[in-house]
Design a protein around this motif. Structure first.
Motif, PDB file in Angstrom:
ATOM      1  N   GLY A 145       1.001  -1.249   0.034  1.00 44.47           N
ATOM      2  CA  GLY A 145       0.016  -0.178   0.125  1.00 44.47           C
ATOM      3  C   GLY A 145       0.827   1.297   0.074  1.00 44.47           C
ATOM      4  O   GLY A 145       0.568   2.178  -0.739  1.00 44.47           O
ATOM      5  N   ALA A 146       1.718   1.202   0.700  1.00 49.37           N
ATOM      6  CA  ALA A 146       2.619   2.467   0.888  1.00 49.37           C
ATOM      7  C   ALA A 146       3.489   2.827  -0.497  1.00 49.37           C
ATOM      8  O   ALA A 146       3.693   3.831  -0.905  1.00 49.37           O
ATOM      9  CB  ALA A 146       3.663   2.081   1.889  1.00 49.37           C
ATOM     10  N   LEU A 147       3.977   1.563  -1.122  1.00 49.83           N
ATOM     11  CA  LEU A 147       4.821   1.728  -2.412  1.00 49.83           C
ATOM     12  C   LEU A 147       3.568   2.224  -3.469  1.00 49.83           C
ATOM     13  O   LEU A 147       3.772   3.014  -4.134  1.00 49.83           O
ATOM     14  CB  LEU A 147       5.330   0.471  -2.874  1.00 49.83           C
ATOM     15  CG  LEU A 147       6.599   0.114  -2.109  1.00 49.83           C
ATOM     16  CD1 LEU A 147       6.882  -1.410  -2.242  1.00 49.83           C
ATOM     17  CD2 LEU A 147       7.736   1.073  -2.307  1.00 49.83           C
ATOM     18  N   ALA A 148       2.246   1.631  -3.504  1.00 50.90           N
ATOM     19  CA  ALA A 148       1.289   2.008  -4.222  1.00 50.90           C
ATOM     20  C   ALA A 148       1.105   3.598  -4.227  1.00 50.90           C
ATOM     21  O   ALA A 148       0.893   4.233  -5.140  1.00 50.90           O
ATOM     22  CB  ALA A 148      -0.081   1.392  -4.319  1.00 50.90           C
ATOM     23  N   ARG A 149       0.883   4.038  -2.985  1.00 55.74           N
ATOM     24  CA  ARG A 149       0.771   5.437  -2.554  1.00 55.74           C
ATOM     25  C   ARG A 149       1.845   6.364  -3.137  1.00 55.74           C
ATOM     26  O   ARG A 149       1.616   7.259  -3.672  1.00 55.74           O
ATOM     27  CB  ARG A 149       0.751   5.681  -1.433  1.00 55.74           C
ATOM     28  CG  ARG A 149      -0.859   5.394  -0.933  1.00 55.74           C
ATOM     29  CD  ARG A 149      -0.946   5.478   0.705  1.00 55.74           C
ATOM     30  NE  ARG A 149      -2.365   4.743   1.202  1.00 55.74           N
ATOM     31  CZ  ARG A 149      -2.121   3.667   1.579  1.00 55.74           C
ATOM     32  NH1 ARG A 149      -1.165   3.022   1.705  1.00 55.74           N
ATOM     33  NH2 ARG A 149      -3.457   3.262   2.047  1.00 55.74           N
TER      34      ARG A 149
END
Length: 135
Positions: A58-62
């Motif tokens: 999720g952090a990388l996608a954000r």
């Protein structure tokens, strides 16, 4: 290396899943730094706790950069079915809320031309996830 990056790299090897989750979030913005990239792929494929996989994805996608999405694509290529489910959930988490993450789709388009076949395959899978999330 900055002290924040160094601290997050150390935290990534913690036996506590909560610290590894924090490390994944903190390192996401350093996806283009080789030392961080290697650690991030390890966090995406964390065998001890699915929360680490989900939160790091999720952090990388954000972050949504080509470098960040490329790491998710590499993890998708190596992941087992359970891990893929949690990687997908993490990417979907990034689409929830008012900000959304259209950059992931753009990054996947660029990664479709990556020289590494595993990256192209992983990016195609992530692209399908983003299409589902936008419906």
């Amino acid at each position: 290396m900055t002290s924040g990056l160094e601290a997050a790299l150390v935290e990534a090897s913690s036996p506590a899943w909560t610290q590894r989750v924090c490390a994944g979030r903190d390192l996401a913005s350093f996806a283009d730094v080789p030392e961080a990239a290697e650690v991030l792929v390890g966090l995406l494929l964390d065998v001890e706790d699915t929360a680490v996989t989900r939160q790091t994805a999720g952090a990388l996608a954000r972050v949504g950069t080509v470098a960040a999405v490329r790491l998710i694509a590499l993890a998708v290529a190596e992941a087992d079915d359970n891990q893929v489910d949690w990687l997908q959930t993490g990417v979907h988490d990034a689409f929830v809320g008012p900000d959304g993450v259209p950059d992931v789709a753009v990054a996947c388009e660029k990664l479709a031309r990556d020289p590494e076949e595993v990256v192209r395959r992983g990016a195609a899978e992530i692209s399908a996830w983003t299409d589902d999330a936008r419906r």
